[in-house]
Design a protein around this motif. Structure first.
Motif, PDB file in Angstrom:
ATOM      1  N   TYR A 194       4.106  -3.407   0.556  1.00 17.04           N
ATOM      2  CA  TYR A 194       3.209  -4.555   0.608  1.00 17.04           C
ATOM      3  C   TYR A 194       1.806  -4.122   0.171  1.00 17.04           C
ATOM      4  O   TYR A 194       1.248  -3.151   0.695  1.00 17.04           O
ATOM      5  CB  TYR A 194       3.157  -5.138   2.022  1.00 17.04           C
ATOM      6  CG  TYR A 194       2.254  -6.333   2.156  1.00 17.04           C
ATOM      7  CD1 TYR A 194       2.658  -7.578   1.669  1.00 17.04           C
ATOM      8  CD2 TYR A 194       0.998  -6.238   2.756  1.00 17.04           C
ATOM      9  CE1 TYR A 194       1.833  -8.684   1.775  1.00 17.04           C
ATOM     10  CE2 TYR A 194       0.173  -7.336   2.872  1.00 17.04           C
ATOM     11  CZ  TYR A 194       0.600  -8.562   2.370  1.00 17.04           C
ATOM     12  OH  TYR A 194      -0.230  -9.656   2.477  1.00 17.04           O
ATOM     13  N   LEU A 195       1.240  -4.835  -0.796  1.00 13.08           N
ATOM     14  CA  LEU A 195      -0.082  -4.509  -1.312  1.00 13.08           C
ATOM     15  C   LEU A 195      -1.171  -4.890  -0.305  1.00 13.08           C
ATOM     16  O   LEU A 195      -1.231  -6.037   0.146  1.00 13.08           O
ATOM     17  CB  LEU A 195      -0.335  -5.236  -2.632  1.00 13.08           C
ATOM     18  CG  LEU A 195       0.549  -4.811  -3.816  1.00 13.08           C
ATOM     19  CD1 LEU A 195       0.420  -5.820  -4.956  1.00 13.08           C
ATOM     20  CD2 LEU A 195       0.167  -3.417  -4.295  1.00 13.08           C
ATOM     21  N   CYS A 196      -2.037  -3.936   0.027  1.00 17.02           N
ATOM     22  CA  CYS A 196      -3.109  -4.204   0.990  1.00 17.02           C
ATOM     23  C   CYS A 196      -4.256  -4.989   0.369  1.00 17.02           C
ATOM     24  O   CYS A 196      -4.937  -5.750   1.056  1.00 17.02           O
ATOM     25  CB  CYS A 196      -3.639  -2.889   1.553  1.00 17.02           C
ATOM     26  SG  CYS A 196      -2.456  -1.990   2.569  1.00 17.02           S
ATOM     27  N   VAL A 213      -1.072   0.542  -0.005  1.00 15.19           N
ATOM     28  CA  VAL A 213       0.029  -0.306   0.456  1.00 15.19           C
ATOM     29  C   VAL A 213       0.331  -0.062   1.941  1.00 15.19           C
ATOM     30  O   VAL A 213      -0.174   0.883   2.551  1.00 15.19           O
ATOM     31  CB  VAL A 213       1.317  -0.025  -0.365  1.00 15.19           C
ATOM     32  CG1 VAL A 213       1.095  -0.300  -1.832  1.00 15.19           C
ATOM     33  CG2 VAL A 213       1.791   1.416  -0.159  1.00 15.19           C
ATOM     34  N   ARG A 214       1.168  -0.947   2.469  1.00 19.48           N
ATOM     35  CA  ARG A 214       1.802  -0.756   3.776  1.00 19.48           C
ATOM     36  C   ARG A 214       3.288  -1.019   3.606  1.00 19.48           C
ATOM     37  O   ARG A 214       3.716  -1.655   2.655  1.00 19.48           O
ATOM     38  CB  ARG A 214       1.222  -1.719   4.821  1.00 19.48           C
ATOM     39  CG  ARG A 214      -0.227  -1.486   5.155  1.00 19.48           C
ATOM     40  CD  ARG A 214      -0.623  -2.231   6.430  1.00 19.48           C
ATOM     41  NE  ARG A 214      -0.547  -3.679   6.275  1.00 19.48           N
ATOM     42  CZ  ARG A 214      -1.581  -4.448   5.951  1.00 19.48           C
ATOM     43  NH1 ARG A 214      -2.767  -3.914   5.718  1.00 19.48           N
ATOM     44  NH2 ARG A 214      -1.431  -5.753   5.848  1.00 19.48           N
ATOM     45  N   ARG A 215       4.055  -0.563   4.567  1.00 22.95           N
ATOM     46  CA  ARG A 215       5.505  -0.818   4.492  1.00 22.95           C
ATOM     47  C   ARG A 215       5.825  -2.270   4.815  1.00 22.95           C
ATOM     48  O   ARG A 215       6.775  -2.840   4.268  1.00 22.95           O
ATOM     49  CB  ARG A 215       6.258   0.119   5.446  1.00 22.95           C
ATOM     50  CG  ARG A 215       6.138   1.594   5.043  1.00 22.95           C
ATOM     51  CD  ARG A 215       7.057   2.464   5.867  1.00 22.95           C
ATOM     52  NE  ARG A 215       6.894   3.878   5.539  1.00 22.95           N
ATOM     53  CZ  ARG A 215       7.465   4.488   4.508  1.00 22.95           C
ATOM     54  NH1 ARG A 215       8.256   3.801   3.709  1.00 22.95           N
ATOM     55  NH2 ARG A 215       7.263   5.774   4.290  1.00 22.95           N
ATOM     56  N   MET A 250      -9.260   1.740   3.690  1.00 22.52           N
ATOM     57  CA  MET A 250      -9.009   2.619   2.554  1.00 22.52           C
ATOM     58  C   MET A 250      -9.008   1.852   1.243  1.00 22.52           C
ATOM     59  O   MET A 250      -8.500   0.733   1.148  1.00 22.52           O
ATOM     60  CB  MET A 250      -7.650   3.328   2.709  1.00 22.52           C
ATOM     61  CG  MET A 250      -7.308   4.252   1.528  1.00 22.52           C
ATOM     62  SD  MET A 250      -5.575   4.767   1.524  1.00 22.52           S
ATOM     63  CE  MET A 250      -5.552   5.805   2.974  1.00 22.52           C
ATOM     64  N   ASN A 251      -9.582   2.479   0.228  1.00 21.27           N
ATOM     65  CA  ASN A 251      -9.426   2.039  -1.137  1.00 21.27           C
ATOM     66  C   ASN A 251      -9.292   3.292  -1.994  1.00 21.27           C
ATOM     67  O   ASN A 251      -9.516   4.404  -1.509  1.00 21.27           O
ATOM     68  CB  ASN A 251     -10.612   1.188  -1.600  1.00 21.27           C
ATOM     69  CG  ASN A 251     -10.201   0.163  -2.643  1.00 21.27           C
ATOM     70  OD1 ASN A 251      -9.203   0.332  -3.339  1.00 21.27           O
ATOM     71  ND2 ASN A 251     -10.986  -0.904  -2.764  1.00 21.27           N
TER      72      ASN A 251
END
Length: 355
Positions: A194-196, A213-215, A250-251
């Motif tokens: 999943y795109l943050c 991303v995240r899961r 975060m980026n």
């Protein structure tokens, strides 16, 4: 010049900027053939990258595209845009080897060489909604990536469409890759993360495009960095450094062709890490920290972004906001970590501000 050996002429011409070479095509047919040859173009590109010459910064906003000479950083010159925009910003979706990937709200995509003004408009690639998802119950967003497959000498554009259904906290994705040689799109396996950040395009480093991303969409678990290998077209996770304090947003970015992480601590500042050897966790180095200034918007809303090293590699050009405010950040004597407090140094370090 006609009496000089061919390899000497090639060496001399390879040191010139593209604008000068375009004028020199009119000198003679042999020179025109040489400058237009693929071997010379690759040689000129290689030398420009190695010497850090012929570098410029391209910015986009609602008024169009602008270029700034990186060596002088004196003024922004407006460019003739190769893509239409109607009260919306032209987005620089990616850059690689002097080529830009541009897009607009109409989903027009163009590959453009701002030096030669040559452009290529990509064919339309319809969006295919996955089963169980519809435009009525999803919030789709689109991100892009652009890079070069070195092994096959192929330029590729990646378009990722992600769908999120808030009712059941589920998501799906559609990923298509455009190949410049075949001038066609094709679908590849879906992106499993999943795109943050739904408006951040892929960051090119180490032959791969990267996203934070995240899961799963929820809960907001620890951020990961996912990479898409441009050559193999496979997804992978990138190792991160060992943080002392993990309570940050975060980026990511790129600096000197190296992947970098921006750790944003609320109302405190931003730490910038650089991965000096791609894929090697131990190579992460904290380059410098930027203290939250008191005269600009909070870094929580506007991220400072590293743009490039200076030629001496003793300074980093940093974009402080989205309105064209830049500054040069001096690094430590060994190119290592340094802390800069912009509350007192903003005026002396400001380089330029685009009007």
């Amino acid at each position: 010049m006609s009496e000089l050996p061919a390899d000497v002429v090639t060496d001399i011409l390879s040191r010139l900027p593209v604008e000068t070479l375009l004028r020199f095509r009119c000198v003679s047919k042999p020179w025109c053939a040489l400058i237009d040859s693929s071997d010379f173009i690759k040689f000129h590109l290689k030398r420009s990258i190695e010497t850090k010459n012929n570098l410029s910064i391209v910015l986009g906003d609602v008024n169009g595209l602008y270029t700034i000479n990186f060596e002088w950083l004196d003024e922004a010159v407006k460019l003739d845009s190769p893509i239409e925009f109607k009260d919306c910003e032209i987005e620089v979706s990616g850059s690689c080897n002097g080529l830009l990937c541009l897009s607009n709200i109409e989903q027009d995509i163009v590959l453009w060489n701002p030096s030669t003004r040559k452009c290529k408009k990509l064919p339309v690639a319809p969006i295919e909604f996955p089963r169980g998802f519809s435009i009525l119950d999803t919030c789709p967003f689109i991100v892009y990536g652009f890079g070069h497959d070195v092994v096959n000498d192929e330029y590729k554009v990646v378009r990722m469409v992600q769908y999120y259904v808030q009712d059941n906290d589920s998501f799906d994705s559609e990923v298509k890759v455009y190949n410049l040689k075949s001038n066609s799109w094709r679908r590849i396996p879906d992106f499993p993360y999943y795109l943050c950040h739904d408006e951040v395009n892929g960051i090119l480093a180490g032959g791969a495009l990267h996203w934070v991303v995240r899961r799963k969409p929820k809960p907001a678990t620890a951020n990961l960095i996912a990479g898409f290998d441009i050559g193999t077209e496979e997804y992978r996770l990138v190792p991160q450094p060992e943080y002392e304090n993990k309570k940050f947003l975060m980026n990511i970015g790129v600096l000197g062709e190296c992947l970098c992480i921006l750790c944003n601590y609320y109302l405190v500042g931003v730490d910038i890490w650089v991965m000096k050897e791609y894929g090697v966790k131990e190579s992460w180095t904290k380059l410098f920290s930027v203290v939250q200034p008191s005269v600009t918007r909070s870094f929580w809303y506007v991220w400072p972004r590293p743009i490039a090293y200076s030629k001496s590699r003793r300074e980093v050009l940093l974009a402080l906001d989205y309105d064209g405010l830049f500054c040069l950040v001096p690094l430590g004597s060994n190119g290592g970590s340094d802390t800069r407090d912009f509350k007192e140094k903003e005026e002396e370090e400001e380089v330029t501000q685009q009007s």
